[in-house]
Design a protein around this motif. Structure first.
Motif, PDB file in Angstrom:
ATOM      1  N   SER A  34       4.197  11.028  -9.826  1.00 30.58           N
ATOM      2  CA  SER A  34       5.213  10.167  -9.222  1.00 30.58           C
ATOM      3  C   SER A  34       4.655   8.826  -8.779  1.00 30.58           C
ATOM      4  O   SER A  34       5.426   7.877  -8.579  1.00 30.58           O
ATOM      5  CB  SER A  34       5.848  10.877  -8.029  1.00 30.58           C
ATOM      6  N   VAL A  35       3.341   8.709  -8.596  1.00 28.05           N
ATOM      7  CA  VAL A  35       2.760   7.423  -8.220  1.00 28.05           C
ATOM      8  C   VAL A  35       2.974   6.394  -9.320  1.00 28.05           C
ATOM      9  O   VAL A  35       3.241   5.218  -9.057  1.00 28.05           O
ATOM     10  CB  VAL A  35       1.270   7.599  -7.890  1.00 28.05           C
ATOM     11  N   GLU A  36       2.878   6.805 -10.579  1.00 28.26           N
ATOM     12  CA  GLU A  36       3.123   5.886 -11.691  1.00 28.26           C
ATOM     13  C   GLU A  36       4.598   5.499 -11.789  1.00 28.26           C
ATOM     14  O   GLU A  36       4.926   4.472 -12.379  1.00 28.26           O
ATOM     15  CB  GLU A  36       2.669   6.523 -12.999  1.00 28.26           C
ATOM     16  N   TYR A  37       5.471   6.311 -11.236  1.00 32.12           N
ATOM     17  CA  TYR A  37       6.906   6.031 -11.244  1.00 32.12           C
ATOM     18  C   TYR A  37       7.324   5.171 -10.062  1.00 32.12           C
ATOM     19  O   TYR A  37       8.461   4.713  -9.998  1.00 32.12           O
ATOM     20  CB  TYR A  37       7.656   7.373 -11.220  1.00 32.12           C
ATOM     21  N   ALA A  38       6.407   4.924  -9.128  1.00 27.04           N
ATOM     22  CA  ALA A  38       6.766   4.270  -7.865  1.00 27.04           C
ATOM     23  C   ALA A  38       7.224   2.833  -8.062  1.00 27.04           C
ATOM     24  O   ALA A  38       8.008   2.319  -7.254  1.00 27.04           O
ATOM     25  CB  ALA A  38       5.570   4.305  -6.911  1.00 27.04           C
TER      26      ALA A  38
ATOM     27  N   ALA B 260       0.811  -1.222   0.000  1.00 31.77           N
ATOM     28  CA  ALA B 260       0.000   0.000   0.000  1.00 31.77           C
ATOM     29  C   ALA B 260       0.838   1.263   0.000  1.00 31.77           C
ATOM     30  O   ALA B 260       0.289   2.362  -0.160  1.00 31.77           O
ATOM     31  CB  ALA B 260      -0.933   0.009   1.204  1.00 31.77           C
ATOM     32  N   LYS B 261       2.154   1.149   0.183  1.00 29.33           N
ATOM     33  CA  LYS B 261       2.988   2.346   0.282  1.00 29.33           C
ATOM     34  C   LYS B 261       3.023   3.193  -0.985  1.00 29.33           C
ATOM     35  O   LYS B 261       3.085   4.418  -0.894  1.00 29.33           O
ATOM     36  CB  LYS B 261       4.408   1.952   0.697  1.00 29.33           C
ATOM     37  N   PRO B 262       3.002   2.599  -2.194  1.00 29.28           N
ATOM     38  CA  PRO B 262       2.947   3.477  -3.384  1.00 29.28           C
ATOM     39  C   PRO B 262       1.725   4.381  -3.419  1.00 29.28           C
ATOM     40  O   PRO B 262       1.778   5.456  -4.014  1.00 29.28           O
ATOM     41  CB  PRO B 262       2.942   2.466  -4.541  1.00 29.28           C
ATOM     42  N   LYS B 263       0.633   3.962  -2.768  1.00 34.94           N
ATOM     43  CA  LYS B 263      -0.574   4.783  -2.744  1.00 34.94           C
ATOM     44  C   LYS B 263      -0.436   5.998  -1.824  1.00 34.94           C
ATOM     45  O   LYS B 263      -1.322   6.857  -1.816  1.00 34.94           O
ATOM     46  CB  LYS B 263      -1.762   3.931  -2.286  1.00 34.94           C
ATOM     47  N   LEU B 264       0.632   6.051  -1.044  1.00 35.84           N
ATOM     48  CA  LEU B 264       0.847   7.230  -0.196  1.00 35.84           C
ATOM     49  C   LEU B 264       1.028   8.492  -1.024  1.00 35.84           C
ATOM     50  O   LEU B 264       0.818   9.599  -0.533  1.00 35.84           O
ATOM     51  CB  LEU B 264       2.067   7.014   0.701  1.00 35.84           C
TER      52      LEU B 264
ATOM     53  N   GLY C  81      11.938   2.570  -0.029  1.00 34.17           N
ATOM     54  CA  GLY C  81      11.914   3.969   0.400  1.00 34.17           C
ATOM     55  C   GLY C  81      10.956   4.845  -0.354  1.00 34.17           C
ATOM     56  O   GLY C  81      11.194   6.057  -0.467  1.00 34.17           O
ATOM     57  N   ILE C  82       9.848   4.278  -0.848  1.00 32.17           N
ATOM     58  CA  ILE C  82       8.917   5.092  -1.621  1.00 32.17           C
ATOM     59  C   ILE C  82       8.238   6.148  -0.749  1.00 32.17           C
ATOM     60  O   ILE C  82       7.934   7.250  -1.212  1.00 32.17           O
ATOM     61  CB  ILE C  82       7.870   4.185  -2.309  1.00 32.17           C
ATOM     62  N   GLY C  83       8.024   5.840   0.535  1.00 31.03           N
ATOM     63  CA  GLY C  83       7.440   6.841   1.423  1.00 31.03           C
ATOM     64  C   GLY C  83       8.348   8.047   1.598  1.00 31.03           C
ATOM     65  O   GLY C  83       7.898   9.195   1.573  1.00 31.03           O
ATOM     66  N   GLU C  84       9.650   7.791   1.777  1.00 33.03           N
ATOM     67  CA  GLU C  84      10.613   8.890   1.881  1.00 33.03           C
ATOM     68  C   GLU C  84      10.693   9.699   0.584  1.00 33.03           C
ATOM     69  O   GLU C  84      10.978  10.899   0.611  1.00 33.03           O
ATOM     70  CB  GLU C  84      11.987   8.349   2.254  1.00 33.03           C
ATOM     71  N   TYR C  85      10.462   9.041  -0.530  1.00 31.71           N
ATOM     72  CA  TYR C  85      10.472   9.730  -1.828  1.00 31.71           C
ATOM     73  C   TYR C  85       9.395  10.822  -1.864  1.00 31.71           C
ATOM     74  O   TYR C  85       9.664  11.958  -2.275  1.00 31.71           O
ATOM     75  CB  TYR C  85      10.248   8.707  -2.937  1.00 31.71           C
ATOM     76  N   TYR C  86       8.196  10.484  -1.411  1.00 39.87           N
ATOM     77  CA  TYR C  86       7.119  11.479  -1.377  1.00 39.87           C
ATOM     78  C   TYR C  86       7.400  12.571  -0.346  1.00 39.87           C
ATOM     79  O   TYR C  86       7.089  13.750  -0.577  1.00 39.87           O
ATOM     80  CB  TYR C  86       5.787  10.793  -1.062  1.00 39.87           C
ATOM     81  N   VAL C  87       7.980  12.202   0.779  1.00 39.70           N
ATOM     82  CA  VAL C  87       8.269  13.183   1.828  1.00 39.70           C
ATOM     83  C   VAL C  87       9.318  14.191   1.352  1.00 39.70           C
ATOM     84  O   VAL C  87       9.235  15.384   1.668  1.00 39.70           O
ATOM     85  CB  VAL C  87       8.718  12.472   3.108  1.00 39.70           C
ATOM     86  N   LEU C  88      10.304  13.737   0.588  1.00 37.80           N
ATOM     87  CA  LEU C  88      11.310  14.651   0.052  1.00 37.80           C
ATOM     88  C   LEU C  88      10.685  15.668  -0.891  1.00 37.80           C
ATOM     89  O   LEU C  88      11.101  16.836  -0.927  1.00 37.80           O
ATOM     90  CB  LEU C  88      12.407  13.864  -0.660  1.00 37.80           C
TER      91      LEU C  88
END
Length: 297
Positions: A164-168, A103-107, A174-181
């Motif tokens: 960026s969700v399609e790029y996940a 479910a993390k890519p959906k973040l 570390g996909i969650g950190e990717y969105y946070v950055l």
């Protein structure tokens, strides 16, 4: 003749192999409810965003030169966009700890929904006078132009997060950190749009560029990603050195770092070559950071 009797040894049961060999319908996985948890937290964040007003912080916006009040120079209510983006980024980091890996890519959609809520809140609830409003003793300024750029950056971040969700699926971990950055780089842009002081401008630019360094080299398994990150880091360090040296020369010649105070004394420093050279170095450093001609190397 001696006859040997071979007795079959009893079969040893292996519970792990039995569980592994069972069909999927006989060993259903427990439901984690990750998606439901993510969307419930997103709706909670939206409710919090619309429940806030600038006056809720206890610091009503005041103009420069108005009568002093307790904590008047801080004026934290003006930073409502920055507070909400910061809370969204830190909340996303905490949610990333509890959400299942699938479910993390959906973040990214949750982050985009939060940024969209902040943008909608800004359009509906944030109204300011044409005159500038100041915070942090004049280091932070909010006027219609700064508010326009804040909304522009929020809209740009919203589009980037959705894309960026399609790029996940290309990011191994570390996909969650990717969105946070992405959210932290947005935070730096919001501060930069209201910077009225060289110190705040420098910190805002560094927050943006450091987040971009990590985003550029985020795919550590690919050589091209690491190469791009190292090159970006070298160019960023070069531009930072130009900017800091220019700010030092400007401050040495004028004794001011506030943009309004610099504008007041700049008329008497037109013939000062070191002052002008410092301004040129600041522009060169900014040119490197935005890859403007002729610094687009």
């Amino acid at each position: 003749p001696c006859r040997h009797r071979y007795v079959a040894s009893p079969q040893i049961r292996n519970p792990k192999s039995e569980i592994r060999n069972k069909p999927q319908w006989a060993n259903p996985k427990p439901k984690t409810g990750g998606h439901r948890r993510v969307w419930s937290l997103a709706l909670l964040g939206i409710g919090i965003c619309f429940g806030f007003r600038a006056s809720d912080f206890g610091f009503a916006p005041t103009k420069q030169g108005a009568p002093a009040r307790p904590f008047h120079s801080m004026n934290l209510g003006l930073l409502i966009h920055e507070w909400l983006v910061l809370a969204l980024g830190l909340g996303l980091l905490l949610v990333d700890l509890w959400v299942p890996a699938k479910a993390k890519p959906k973040l990214g959609y949750v982050a985009a929904l939060g940024v969209g809520a902040i943008l909608l809140y800004s359009l509906v609830a944030v109204k300011i006078d044409p005159d500038k409003l100041y915070a942090f003793g004049g280091m932070y300024a909010l006027d219609p132009l700064a508010l326009f750029f804040k909304r522009f950056f929020l809209l740009a971040a919203l589009i980037v997060l959705v894309m960026s969700v399609e790029y996940a699926d290309r990011i191994a971990a570390g996909i969650g950190e990717y969105y946070v950055l992405i959210l932290f780089s947005l935070l730096g842009m919001l501060f930069a749009s209201s910077a009225n002081h060289f110190a705040l401008l420098f910190v805002s630019l560094e927050l943006i560029t450091i987040s971009f360094y990590v985003l550029t080299s985020f795919q550590r398994a690919q050589v091209l990603s690491l190469e791009a990150g190292v090159k970006y880091l070298i160019i960023g360090a070069l531009s930072t050195s130009f900017t800091v040296f220019g700010i030092a020369l400007v401050y040495g010649m004028s004794g001011k770092l506030n943009f309004g105070e610099l504008a007041a004394v700049s008329g008497s420093l037109v013939s000062n070559k070191l002052f002008l050279f410092g301004l040129v170095l600041v522009l060169v450093g900014l040119g490197f950071k935005i890859a403007a001609f002729p610094f687009q190397i």
